[in-house]
Motif scaffolding. Structure first.
Motif, PDB file in Angstrom:
ATOM      1  N   MET A   1       1.169  -1.158   0.103  1.00 12.77           N
ATOM      2  CA  MET A   1      -0.112  -0.067  -0.152  1.00 12.77           C
ATOM      3  C   MET A   1       1.395   1.511   0.093  1.00 12.77           C
ATOM      4  SD  MET A   1      -2.361   1.435   2.693  1.00 12.77           S
ATOM      5  CE  MET A   1      -2.399   2.492   3.740  1.00 12.77           C
ATOM      6  N   ILE A   2       1.795   1.295   0.286  1.00 12.04           N
ATOM      7  CA  ILE A   2       2.329   2.721   1.505  1.00 12.04           C
ATOM      8  C   ILE A   2       3.698   1.762   0.449  1.00 12.04           C
ATOM      9  CG2 ILE A   2       3.974   4.207   2.596  1.00 12.04           C
ATOM     10  CD1 ILE A   2       1.771   3.891   4.211  1.00 12.04           C
ATOM     11  N   GLU A   3       4.678   2.890  -0.538  1.00 15.51           N
ATOM     12  CA  GLU A   3       5.830   3.007  -1.468  1.00 15.51           C
ATOM     13  C   GLU A   3       7.292   3.722  -1.056  1.00 15.51           C
ATOM     14  OE1 GLU A   3       5.011   4.139  -5.530  1.00 15.51           O
ATOM     15  OE2 GLU A   3       4.587   2.174  -6.085  1.00 15.51           O
ATOM     16  N   ARG A   4       7.255   4.994  -0.746  1.00 13.58           N
ATOM     17  CA  ARG A   4       7.468   5.961   0.019  1.00 13.58           C
ATOM     18  C   ARG A   4       7.085   6.416   1.188  1.00 13.58           C
ATOM     19  NH1 ARG A   4      12.528   7.755  -2.788  1.00 13.58           N
ATOM     20  NH2 ARG A   4      13.630   9.613  -2.005  1.00 13.58           N
ATOM     21  N   VAL A   5       7.548   6.556   2.222  1.00 18.11           N
ATOM     22  CA  VAL A   5       7.497   8.628   3.221  1.00 18.11           C
ATOM     23  C   VAL A   5       8.876   9.299   3.420  1.00 18.11           C
ATOM     24  CG1 VAL A   5       7.130   8.745   5.140  1.00 18.11           C
ATOM     25  CG2 VAL A   5       6.113   6.508   4.365  1.00 18.11           C
ATOM     26  N   GLU A   6       8.259  10.612   3.059  1.00 21.84           N
ATOM     27  CA  GLU A   6       9.712  11.223   3.051  1.00 21.84           C
ATOM     28  C   GLU A   6       8.787  12.311   3.859  1.00 21.84           C
ATOM     29  OE1 GLU A   6      10.515  12.888  -0.562  1.00 21.84           O
ATOM     30  OE2 GLU A   6       9.187  11.440  -1.977  1.00 21.84           O
ATOM     31  N   PHE A   7       9.783  13.430   5.267  1.00 18.92           N
ATOM     32  CA  PHE A   7       9.421  14.028   5.555  1.00 18.92           C
ATOM     33  C   PHE A   7       9.980  14.988   5.094  1.00 18.92           C
ATOM     34  CE2 PHE A   7       9.539  16.259  10.294  1.00 18.92           C
ATOM     35  CZ  PHE A   7       7.713  16.283  10.302  1.00 18.92           C
ATOM     36  N   ASP A   8       9.573  16.936   5.764  1.00 17.06           N
ATOM     37  CA  ASP A   8      10.054  17.998   5.858  1.00 17.06           C
ATOM     38  C   ASP A   8      10.554  18.702   7.294  1.00 17.06           C
ATOM     39  OD1 ASP A   8      11.013  20.475   5.754  1.00 17.06           O
ATOM     40  OD2 ASP A   8      10.827  20.507   3.726  1.00 17.06           O
ATOM     41  N   ALA A   9      11.150  18.613   7.799  1.00 15.56           N
ATOM     42  CA  ALA A   9      11.044  19.494   8.725  1.00 15.56           C
ATOM     43  C   ALA A   9      10.744  20.542   9.003  1.00 15.56           C
ATOM     44  CB  ALA A   9      12.498  18.085  10.031  1.00 15.56           C
ATOM     45  N   ASP A  10      11.614  21.654   8.415  1.00 13.50           N
ATOM     46  CA  ASP A  10      10.987  22.792   8.154  1.00 13.50           C
ATOM     47  C   ASP A  10       9.588  22.850   8.600  1.00 13.50           C
ATOM     48  OD1 ASP A  10      13.936  22.998   8.424  1.00 13.50           O
ATOM     49  OD2 ASP A  10      14.457  23.025   6.654  1.00 13.50           O
ATOM     50  N   THR A  11       8.944  22.600   7.284  1.00 12.18           N
ATOM     51  CA  THR A  11       7.372  22.643   6.960  1.00 12.18           C
ATOM     52  C   THR A  11       6.469  21.766   8.196  1.00 12.18           C
ATOM     53  OG1 THR A  11       7.433  21.675   5.111  1.00 12.18           O
ATOM     54  CG2 THR A  11       8.165  23.785   5.204  1.00 12.18           C
ATOM     55  N   GLN A  12       6.762  21.011   8.373  1.00 13.51           N
ATOM     56  CA  GLN A  12       6.469  19.990   9.046  1.00 13.51           C
ATOM     57  C   GLN A  12       5.735  19.006   7.750  1.00 13.51           C
ATOM     58  OE1 GLN A  12       5.140  21.348  12.314  1.00 13.51           O
ATOM     59  NE2 GLN A  12       6.218  20.239  14.174  1.00 13.51           N
ATOM     60  N   THR A  13       5.837  18.637   7.060  1.00 15.21           N
ATOM     61  CA  THR A  13       5.101  18.363   6.285  1.00 15.21           C
ATOM     62  C   THR A  13       5.250  16.765   5.863  1.00 15.21           C
ATOM     63  OG1 THR A  13       5.330  20.068   4.721  1.00 15.21           O
ATOM     64  CG2 THR A  13       4.173  18.196   3.403  1.00 15.21           C
ATOM     65  N   LEU A  14       4.533  15.690   5.084  1.00 12.79           N
ATOM     66  CA  LEU A  14       5.092  14.253   5.523  1.00 12.79           C
ATOM     67  C   LEU A  14       4.207  14.108   4.347  1.00 12.79           C
ATOM     68  CD1 LEU A  14       5.638  11.088   6.820  1.00 12.79           C
ATOM     69  CD2 LEU A  14       3.159  11.536   7.050  1.00 12.79           C
ATOM     70  N   CYS A  15       5.016  13.531   3.682  1.00  9.18           N
ATOM     71  CA  CYS A  15       4.722  12.717   1.971  1.00  9.18           C
ATOM     72  C   CYS A  15       4.824  11.189   2.053  1.00  9.18           C
ATOM     73  CB  CYS A  15       5.704  13.405   0.856  1.00  9.18           C
ATOM     74  SG  CYS A  15       4.996  13.071  -0.252  1.00  9.18           S
ATOM     75  N   VAL A  16       3.618  10.957   1.659  1.00  7.96           N
ATOM     76  CA  VAL A  16       3.387   9.406   1.710  1.00  7.96           C
ATOM     77  C   VAL A  16       2.799   9.059   0.276  1.00  7.96           C
ATOM     78  CG1 VAL A  16       2.105   7.398   3.121  1.00  7.96           C
ATOM     79  CG2 VAL A  16       2.428   9.486   4.054  1.00  7.96           C
ATOM     80  N   SER A  17       3.346   8.402  -0.336  1.00  9.48           N
ATOM     81  CA  SER A  17       3.419   7.931  -2.013  1.00  9.48           C
ATOM     82  C   SER A  17       3.102   5.918  -1.811  1.00  9.48           C
ATOM     83  CB  SER A  17       4.662   7.524  -2.428  1.00  9.48           C
ATOM     84  OG  SER A  17       5.160   8.602  -2.482  1.00  9.48           O
ATOM     85  N   PHE A  18       1.800   5.956  -2.479  1.00  5.39           N
ATOM     86  CA  PHE A  18       0.295   4.970  -1.956  1.00  5.39           C
ATOM     87  C   PHE A  18       1.018   4.002  -3.675  1.00  5.39           C
ATOM     88  CE2 PHE A  18      -0.899   7.744   0.830  1.00  5.39           C
ATOM     89  CZ  PHE A  18      -0.819   7.226   1.915  1.00  5.39           C
ATOM     90  N   THR A  19       0.500   3.038  -3.338  1.00  2.00           N
ATOM     91  CA  THR A  19       0.869   1.822  -4.433  1.00  2.00           C
ATOM     92  C   THR A  19      -0.397   2.634  -5.801  1.00  2.00           C
ATOM     93  OG1 THR A  19       2.082   0.704  -3.381  1.00  2.00           O
ATOM     94  CG2 THR A  19       1.021   0.017  -5.500  1.00  2.00           C
ATOM     95  N   GLY A  20      -0.252   2.619  -7.165  1.00  3.75           N
ATOM     96  CA  GLY A  20      -1.712   2.790  -7.878  1.00  3.75           C
ATOM     97  C   GLY A  20      -2.196   4.087  -6.874  1.00  3.75           C
ATOM     98  N   THR A  21      -2.260   5.396  -6.041  1.00  3.57           N
ATOM     99  CA  THR A  21      -3.351   6.151  -6.200  1.00  3.57           C
ATOM    100  C   THR A  21      -2.620   7.508  -5.879  1.00  3.57           C
ATOM    101  OG1 THR A  21      -3.286   6.381  -3.554  1.00  3.57           O
ATOM    102  CG2 THR A  21      -4.936   5.066  -4.816  1.00  3.57           C
ATOM    103  N   GLY A  22      -0.723   7.406  -6.104  1.00  2.00           N
ATOM    104  CA  GLY A  22       0.062   8.935  -5.609  1.00  2.00           C
ATOM    105  C   GLY A  22       0.030   9.342  -4.343  1.00  2.00           C
ATOM    106  N   ARG A  23       0.494   9.956  -4.997  1.00  4.56           N
ATOM    107  CA  ARG A  23       1.184  10.862  -4.052  1.00  4.56           C
ATOM    108  C   ARG A  23       0.379  12.238  -2.787  1.00  4.56           C
ATOM    109  NH1 ARG A  23       6.831  14.103  -5.523  1.00  4.56           N
ATOM    110  NH2 ARG A  23       6.785  12.174  -6.287  1.00  4.56           N
ATOM    111  N   TYR A  24       0.239  12.140  -1.868  1.00  7.55           N
ATOM    112  CA  TYR A  24      -0.331  12.664  -0.875  1.00  7.55           C
ATOM    113  C   TYR A  24       0.521  14.011   0.776  1.00  7.55           C
ATOM    114  CZ  TYR A  24      -4.548  10.572  -2.609  1.00  7.55           C
ATOM    115  OH  TYR A  24      -5.703  10.048  -3.683  1.00  7.55           O
ATOM    116  N   TYR A  25       0.698  15.039   1.049  1.00  8.50           N
ATOM    117  CA  TYR A  25       1.149  15.892   1.393  1.00  8.50           C
ATOM    118  C   TYR A  25      -0.088  15.438   2.967  1.00  8.50           C
ATOM    119  CZ  TYR A  25       4.079  16.498  -1.928  1.00  8.50           C
ATOM    120  OH  TYR A  25       5.260  16.086  -3.256  1.00  8.50           O
ATOM    121  N   TYR A  26       0.775  15.461   3.819  1.00 15.69           N
ATOM    122  CA  TYR A  26       0.251  16.189   5.298  1.00 15.69           C
ATOM    123  C   TYR A  26       1.066  16.757   5.970  1.00 15.69           C
ATOM    124  CZ  TYR A  26      -2.229  11.759   3.981  1.00 15.69           C
ATOM    125  OH  TYR A  26      -3.084  10.603   3.147  1.00 15.69           O
ATOM    126  N   TYR A  27       0.245  17.910   6.611  1.00 14.40           N
ATOM    127  CA  TYR A  27       0.817  18.718   7.289  1.00 14.40           C
ATOM    128  C   TYR A  27       0.457  19.351   8.736  1.00 14.40           C
ATOM    129  CZ  TYR A  27       0.055  19.948   2.069  1.00 14.40           C
ATOM    130  OH  TYR A  27       0.691  20.356   0.616  1.00 14.40           O
TER     131      TYR A  27
END
Length: 70
Positions: A1-27
């Protein structure tokens, strides 16, 4: 389900890439959530329990959609 997870500590943004549905940003995500997700036995279970529905979310605005529902 989850392909990749990235985090930007400066903006506290979590980026989650899902198989098939793409990338979403959580703030406004605390760094501890990202660290917990990385350490979890199942990133998907952790995501569903601690992230989904808890933070403001946006689908990747750069993603182009194709097809009848685009």
């Amino acid at each position: 389900m989850i392909e990749r997870v990235e985090f930007d500590a400066d903006t506290q943004t979590l980026c989650v890439s899902f198989t098939g549905t793409g990338r979403y940003y959580y703030y406004d995500v605390p760094a501890q959530i990202f660290e917990g997700m990385c350490a979890a036995k199942s990133a998907g279970v952790f995501f569903n329990q601690k992230v989904k529905g808890q933070f403001r979310c946006q689908r990747d605005p750069a993603r182009r959609r194709f097809g009848p529902a685009a």
